[in-house]
Design a protein around this motif. Structure first.
Motif, PDB file in Angstrom:
ATOM      1  N   HIS A 103      43.345  34.260  48.013  1.00 45.37           N
ATOM      2  CA  HIS A 103      42.186  34.075  47.140  1.00 45.37           C
ATOM      3  C   HIS A 103      40.943  33.715  47.953  1.00 45.37           C
ATOM      4  O   HIS A 103      39.835  34.197  47.668  1.00 45.37           O
ATOM      5  CB  HIS A 103      42.491  32.980  46.119  1.00 45.37           C
ATOM      6  CG  HIS A 103      41.348  32.683  45.194  1.00 45.37           C
ATOM      7  ND1 HIS A 103      40.982  33.507  44.155  1.00 45.37           N
ATOM      8  CD2 HIS A 103      40.476  31.640  45.160  1.00 45.37           C
ATOM      9  CE1 HIS A 103      39.942  33.000  43.520  1.00 45.37           C
ATOM     10  NE2 HIS A 103      39.622  31.855  44.105  1.00 45.37           N
ATOM     11  N   HIS A 104      41.098  32.877  48.964  1.00 44.86           N
ATOM     12  CA  HIS A 104      39.953  32.441  49.760  1.00 44.86           C
ATOM     13  C   HIS A 104      39.672  33.369  50.951  1.00 44.86           C
ATOM     14  O   HIS A 104      38.539  33.416  51.440  1.00 44.86           O
ATOM     15  CB  HIS A 104      40.183  31.011  50.250  1.00 44.86           C
ATOM     16  CG  HIS A 104      40.163  29.995  49.150  1.00 44.86           C
ATOM     17  ND1 HIS A 104      39.015  29.668  48.460  1.00 44.86           N
ATOM     18  CD2 HIS A 104      41.155  29.250  48.589  1.00 44.86           C
ATOM     19  CE1 HIS A 104      39.291  28.762  47.540  1.00 44.86           C
ATOM     20  NE2 HIS A 104      40.579  28.499  47.594  1.00 44.86           N
ATOM     21  N   ALA A 105      40.691  34.108  51.420  1.00 41.48           N
ATOM     22  CA  ALA A 105      40.487  35.019  52.540  1.00 41.48           C
ATOM     23  C   ALA A 105      39.818  36.316  52.096  1.00 41.48           C
ATOM     24  O   ALA A 105      39.019  36.901  52.844  1.00 41.48           O
ATOM     25  CB  ALA A 105      41.826  35.335  53.217  1.00 41.48           C
ATOM     26  N   LEU A 106      40.123  36.759  50.888  1.00 42.92           N
ATOM     27  CA  LEU A 106      39.624  38.051  50.410  1.00 42.92           C
ATOM     28  C   LEU A 106      38.098  38.157  50.414  1.00 42.92           C
ATOM     29  O   LEU A 106      37.557  39.155  50.913  1.00 42.92           O
ATOM     30  CB  LEU A 106      40.194  38.332  49.021  1.00 42.92           C
ATOM     31  CG  LEU A 106      39.981  39.728  48.443  1.00 42.92           C
ATOM     32  CD1 LEU A 106      40.498  40.797  49.395  1.00 42.92           C
ATOM     33  CD2 LEU A 106      40.675  39.842  47.091  1.00 42.92           C
ATOM     34  N   PRO A 107      37.353  37.169  49.900  1.00 43.03           N
ATOM     35  CA  PRO A 107      35.890  37.296  49.928  1.00 43.03           C
ATOM     36  C   PRO A 107      35.336  37.374  51.350  1.00 43.03           C
ATOM     37  O   PRO A 107      34.343  38.064  51.604  1.00 43.03           O
ATOM     38  CB  PRO A 107      35.402  36.021  49.218  1.00 43.03           C
ATOM     39  CG  PRO A 107      36.552  35.597  48.373  1.00 43.03           C
ATOM     40  CD  PRO A 107      37.772  35.958  49.167  1.00 43.03           C
TER      41      PRO A 107
END
Length: 205
Positions: free
Chosen positions: A188-192
């Motif tokens: 969730h936090h790596a994708l952006p």
């Protein structure tokens, strides 16, 4: 300004290092032997039944999961095809060169590194925007259809796959629980961070 060709090269580079890192991270968790991630519990349970190596089982399951895209109206891309061919192959190659860590401290370190790298690699190859992998396409398809965030959908899928894999005889341990509890948040936090947004064309006057 970045040309279209350079942008594509960047996306392809990110796709392939992400896929390779994903396979390597899976091999780290396998060698740690403290419990596999949910999908690998399934792969481990299936591999001896199919008479295939672990990596080839990963590739085969990826091809089968792709069939679930139809009801979710997902469209495969070059990244989808590469995912099916590269990740399992990278796992088998990594297992050939990775030694078995000795002692619980080293095994836990390999497990922790595998989980973190797995989430980062997932964000990288999805963020390349060339088509998610078969398993991730199911995840993003559910997100699009339900409006739920990635972290919750990913966690739900992992738990369901874990149950099936355990029934087939896959190994469940501390690493399995840790992975299921944290991977959704990491992706969730790596994708952006890794998402590559194509440059918009200037309006014509």
């Amino acid at each position: 300004m970045i040309s279209t060709a350079m942008m594509m090269h960047r996306r392809l580079f990110q796709l392939f290092w992400g896929l390779g890192l994903y396979g390597f991270s899976m091999a780290l968790m396998l060698r740690a032997d403290l419990g596999l991630d949910p999908w690998d519990v399934l792969h481990q349970g299936l591999a001896p039944r199919l008479g295939l190596s672990f990596g080839m089982t990963v590739n085969l399951v990826g091809a089968i999961v792709l069939l679930l895209w139809w009801p979710l109206r997902q469209r495969p891309g070059i990244g989808t095809v590469c995912n099916i061919a590269v990740i399992g192959t990278a796992v088998d190659l990594s297992l050939m060169i990775l030694p078995t860590p000795e002692g619980y401290a080293m095994r836990f370190a390999w497990l922790a590194a595998g989980i973190v790298l797995n989430g980062i690699a997932g964000g990288a190859y999805i963020g390349a925007g060339l088509g998610p992998g078969p398993r991730d396409g199911v995840m993003t398809g559910f997100c699009r259809r339900t409006g739920l965030p990635v972290k919750w959908v990913r966690t739900g899928i992992e738990i369901g796959v874990l149950a099936v894999g355990w029934l087939l005889g896959g190994t469940v341990g501390l690493g399995t629980l840790l992975y299921a509890a944290t991977i959704g948040w990491i992706v969730h936090h790596a994708l952006p961070f890794f998402t590559i947004v194509p440059r918009e064309r200037p309006a014509l006057g």
